[in-house]
Each structure stands twice: as C-alpha cells, then as structure tokens.
Write a protein that holds these residues in place. Structure first.
Motif: not given
Length: 82
Positions: A27-36, A48-52, A55-57, A69-71
């Motif tokens: 979740e942290t990797m997703i959050r940092v990626h969309v912010i950065d 967003f990161a928590s939700w994704l 439901v990632w799979n 592509q998933v993001i």
C-alpha cells in the motif's frame, strides 16, 4: 523501502506471481508512486492506495499487466473515467 517499478509485471493472485519478473507491491509503495508521479495529491493518494491494495488482483486477473498499467487503470476508475 523498495520503490515501485511501473514496468515490472503486477501480481494477479495465482501461480503466475512466482515469475521472477513480478514485483509485489505494498500500500505504501502505491501511495508514494502516485504522489511522486504527480497523479494524486497526498490527501487523495492515501485512500486510493488503501483501496487499490485491497482490489489489486481484480485489475490483473490474467496476469499480463505491469504495475504501471494496473495503477493507470485504477486511476481511471478512481477519477470516473473508466
């Protein structure tokens, strides 16, 4: 903390996840990626990161998408563009 690689294959929740090209994300990797990457501000990136993460799979059932592509697909849905 490992940085999310948008070009790495994304997890899909089955045996395909054992491929060496697959990068598990947190979740942290997703959050940092969309912010950065400037996709979302921090106040929106957290939910967003928590939700994704939950439901990632669902976004990669066939196991052929990259993390990026998933993001990208999830962001389209988050913004109401899917």
């Amino acid at each position: 903390m490992e940085k999310l690689n948008p070009d790495a294959l994304a997890e899909c929740g089955d045996d395909l996840d054992d491929r060496p090209e697959v990068q598990p994300v947190t979740e942290t990797m997703i959050r940092v990626h969309v912010i950065d990457s400037g996709e979302l501000p921090e106040y929106s990136a957290r939910p967003f990161a928590s939700w994704l993460y939950e439901v990632w799979n669902d976004f990669n059932e066939d196991g052929d998408l990259t993390n990026g592509q998933v993001i990208e697909g999830a962001l389209a849905g988050w913004r109401g563009n899917a």
